[in-house]
Motif scaffolding. Structure first.
Motif, PDB file in Angstrom:
ATOM      1  N   LYS A 142      10.723 -18.222 -30.045  1.00  0.00           N
ATOM      2  CA  LYS A 142      10.523 -18.932 -31.305  1.00  0.00           C
ATOM      3  C   LYS A 142       9.938 -20.327 -31.102  1.00  0.00           C
ATOM      4  CE  LYS A 142      13.187 -20.346 -35.402  1.00  0.00           C
ATOM      5  NZ  LYS A 142      14.539 -20.291 -36.034  1.00  0.00           N
ATOM      6  N   ASP A 143      10.462 -21.060 -30.124  1.00  0.00           N
ATOM      7  CA  ASP A 143      10.083 -22.457 -29.931  1.00  0.00           C
ATOM      8  C   ASP A 143       9.228 -22.566 -28.674  1.00  0.00           C
ATOM      9  OD1 ASP A 143       9.840 -25.154 -29.889  1.00  0.00           O
ATOM     10  OD2 ASP A 143      11.943 -25.606 -29.499  1.00  0.00           O
ATOM     11  N   ILE A 144       7.934 -22.783 -28.833  1.00  0.00           N
ATOM     12  CA  ILE A 144       7.036 -22.822 -27.684  1.00  0.00           C
ATOM     13  C   ILE A 144       7.319 -24.032 -26.793  1.00  0.00           C
ATOM     14  CG2 ILE A 144       5.214 -24.146 -28.862  1.00  0.00           C
ATOM     15  CD1 ILE A 144       3.187 -22.332 -27.384  1.00  0.00           C
ATOM     16  N   LYS A 145       7.797 -25.123 -27.372  1.00  0.00           N
ATOM     17  CA  LYS A 145       8.104 -26.309 -26.579  1.00  0.00           C
ATOM     18  C   LYS A 145       9.250 -26.015 -25.615  1.00  0.00           C
ATOM     19  CE  LYS A 145       9.414 -31.181 -26.978  1.00  0.00           C
ATOM     20  NZ  LYS A 145       9.758 -32.285 -27.919  1.00  0.00           N
ATOM     21  N   THR A 146      10.304 -25.382 -26.107  1.00  0.00           N
ATOM     22  CA  THR A 146      11.426 -25.033 -25.244  1.00  0.00           C
ATOM     23  C   THR A 146      11.020 -23.984 -24.214  1.00  0.00           C
ATOM     24  OG1 THR A 146      12.998 -25.516 -27.015  1.00  0.00           O
ATOM     25  CG2 THR A 146      13.784 -24.130 -25.216  1.00  0.00           C
ATOM     26  N   GLU A 147      10.202 -23.015 -24.624  1.00  0.00           N
ATOM     27  CA  GLU A 147       9.770 -21.971 -23.693  1.00  0.00           C
ATOM     28  C   GLU A 147       8.965 -22.576 -22.545  1.00  0.00           C
ATOM     29  OE1 GLU A 147       7.914 -17.466 -23.852  1.00  0.00           O
ATOM     30  OE2 GLU A 147       7.702 -18.785 -25.578  1.00  0.00           O
ATOM     31  N   ARG A 148       8.113 -23.532 -22.839  1.00  0.00           N
ATOM     32  CA  ARG A 148       7.363 -24.201 -21.779  1.00  0.00           C
ATOM     33  C   ARG A 148       8.290 -25.006 -20.870  1.00  0.00           C
ATOM     34  NH1 ARG A 148       2.280 -26.088 -25.564  1.00  0.00           N
ATOM     35  NH2 ARG A 148       0.951 -24.259 -25.143  1.00  0.00           N
TER      36      ARG A 148
END
Length: 607
Positions: A218-224
């Motif tokens: 859901k959250d690309i910032k956290t995934e990165r």
């Protein structure tokens, strides 16, 4: 619209249309540009050098048109520069691969039993932005297998196996033999046949592997934040590139070999193994990707042939579940971030075993977190009791401390602290007694801060209104706020913050905190709200439960602790004669001596 305006707009339109047709390139110009682009691609592939002749250009153009030119055929593996791409499916119960005839590489990887956050097929990577090719020299020309055309030896994969062949001649070729292993494993054996006199690199090949990894959560910032390159050397050490920034790293040929390389995403990994080990290794990560991908990861390695002259490799395409990775061997589970120093050991040998034990009951994960929090609070209850009791003693002493403050004044803080220490010693109270138990609990609280974001088991699990415990829940969305960058409010984070503020209020009542200390406690929860708003709902749910259980603990302890009895005990302690040796030892005595010396120094300065 008046006549002049209409006439002007009409003339502008005629000019634009006329320019489009007049400036349109001719068919010959388009063909020449296509030839130039294809020649550039051949140069990048190492099939022609930068000093390509006009004959080479014509050969490249013929290849582009699908005609095998005699000049092109004279190049090493020249016939493999033409062909039409085909995708061949290879699958087992867990993994579905598409293997391309261009490069003979794995074109895409789909995990069949998982979905993305928005319920689409979960594809780790696919398309032309991912590459896998061996580089070597043949006939004095640099070769990259990634852009050459392979031929499947059978029209379709059979019995979970597929052979892709790159032909140099009918008796000289390179085979890529794919076989599906158990669950998430895929074996790849590279077999050069009859090419000893053609390939000039001996038994060493240079392999380049890169993948543009898709957004799955859901959250690309956290995934990165949790995605980077991990690697494991033959001595069992695991290291990684920085997940917070683009980075490259090189391991020299004479250093320890690397036996696996992982393109790790938050909850899934693509791993390449070599039993013989990789040498002269380069790694790189970059976030310079399109909006649907999280990172581009790349590695360049050297690999030696085994005793049979082949290059055995193996892939793992699967989830970052601790138990699943551990079952693969080779310390693959070490790429899960469980924290640093003691936090890692708390999570690895205390929290994780308890969590795995609770999983056996097949409860909802919200219930498992509830029980886990309850067990933790029970274990820490003696420390909580001691902390509360110490704060109660300080609260009872506060009237006497206020008297000392009024008598000594605030102009001489050193003397004031000396008098406080005398009072503490007479009353038998340790001023740090309320802090030390809390400090002992902090490593466990911080360990959970690293445990829940890395816990694969929470992915896609719902509880109450929270649809996915592995990411934030949303009660309100809005355009990105300036400076803060917030686009949402997490309901569970909001509840956690409110409960922490209430806890701070009651804690101040128990401890008798005044002045600045009274208000500092209200600032911290607001700061944590800003930090944890995008953290997993499961983590905020745990902190909320911890606050609720702390309220219950303090209520029960309050029923057990009587301020009048504490006051009587303090008065009894004050009547007891002081032991001279005891008075001169311990932390309190050292503090009193330091303050006495400070007091003397201040008096000397005044003189």
């Amino acid at each position: 619209m008046d006549k002049n305006t209409f006439t002007g707009l009409f003339l502008i339109m005629l000019i634009m249309v006329g320019s489009f047709f007049l400036l349109k390139p001719s068919a010959d110009e388009v063909k020449k540009e296509q030839q130039k682009q294809h020649l550039d691609s051949l140069k990048r592939a190492g099939l022609v050098d930068a000093k390509a002749t006009k004959a080479d250009t014509s050969a490249a153009a013929a290849a582009k048109a699908g005609v095998v030119d005699s000049a092109l055929l004279k190049l090493p593996f020249g016939a493999a520069t033409v062909g039409t791409e085909q995708l061949i499916t290879l699958e087992n119960k867990e993994v579905k691969l598409k293997v391309s005839t261009i490069g003979g590489r794995i074109y895409s990887v789909e995990l069949k039993n998982y979905q993305t956050f928005d319920k689409k097929p979960l594809i780790l990577f696919d398309g032309a932005q991912s590459h896998f090719g061996f580089k070597f020299t043949a006939g004095g020309k640099p070769i990259n297998t990634d852009e050459l055309h392979f031929t499947p030896t059978t029209p379709q994969a059979a019995n979970g196996a597929l052979t892709m062949r790159l032909s140099y001649s009918p008796t000289q070729y390179i085979d890529y033999v794919y076989t599906m292993g158990p669950e998430y494993k895929v074996n790849l054996t590279v077999k050069p046949v009859g090419l000893e006199a053609v390939i000039n690199n001996g038994n060493t090949l240079n392999l380049s592997w890169s993948a543009s990894l898709h957004k799955l959560e859901k959250d690309i910032k956290t995934e990165r934040q949790y995605s980077t390159v991990y690697y494991h050397n033959t001595d069992g050490d695991v290291d990684y590139l920085s997940p917070a920034k683009d980075e490259t790293k090189e391991i020299a040929a004479d250093a320890k070999k690397v036996d696996w390389i992982s393109f790790k995403q938050h909850f899934f990994s693509s791993v390449l193994f070599s039993k013989a080990g990789f040498a002269k290794t380069n790694f790189a990560t970059t976030t310079d990707v399109n909006g649907t991908d999280i990172k581009q990861m790349r590695t360049d390695v050297s690999i030696n042939a085994d005793a049979t002259g082949t290059y055995p490799l193996q892939f793992y395409f699967g989830p970052n579940r601790f138990s699943t990775l551990k079952a693969q061997g080779d310390d693959l589970e070490k790429q899960i971030d469980l924290g640093w120093g003691p936090l890692k050991y708390i999570n690895r040998f205390a929290v994780l075993p308890v969590f795995n034990f609770l999983q056996q009951f097949n409860w909802n994960y919200g219930i498992i977190i509830l029980v886990l929090t309850l067990l933790l609070k029970l274990v820490l209850s003696p420390l909580t009791y001691k902390s509360y009791l110490s704060m109660a003693k300080m609260r009872v002493l506060k009237p006497e401390m206020d008297e000392i403050k009024a008598k000594v004044g605030e102009d001489n803080p050193t003397l004031l602290q000396q008098e406080y220490l005398k009072l503490y010693r007479k009353a038998g109270v340790n001023p740090l007694g309320g802090c030390l138990p809390l400090l002992l609990q902090m490593p466990i609280v911080i360990a959970f801060f690293r445990f829940f974001p890395s816990l694969f088991e929470l992915r896609g699990q719902s509880f109450l209104w929270m649809h996915d415990l592995s990411t934030y829940d949303t009660i309100l969305t809005f355009p990105a706020l300036p400076l803060l960058g917030w686009t949402h409010i997490s309901a569970m984070c909001l509840l956690m913050t409110i409960s922490t503020l209430i806890y701070t209020y009651f804690n101040n009542q128990v401890s008798g905190a005044t002045g600045q200390m009274k208000y500092i406690g209200y600032i911290s929860p607001l700061i944590f709200f800003g930090v944890l708003n995008s953290y997993p709902a499961g983590l905020n749910y745990y902190y909320f439960l911890a606050n609720m259980m702390t309220f219950l603990q303090q209520y029960l302890i309050r029923q057990m602790v009587d301020d009048k009895k504490i006051h009587s005990q303090i008065q009894e302690n004050k009547k007891k004669p002081e032991d001279a040796k005891k008075k001169k030892s311990g932390f309190g005595a050292r503090m009193e001596e330091m303050m006495r010396q400070q007091q003397q120094a201040n008096q000397t300065k005044k003189k």
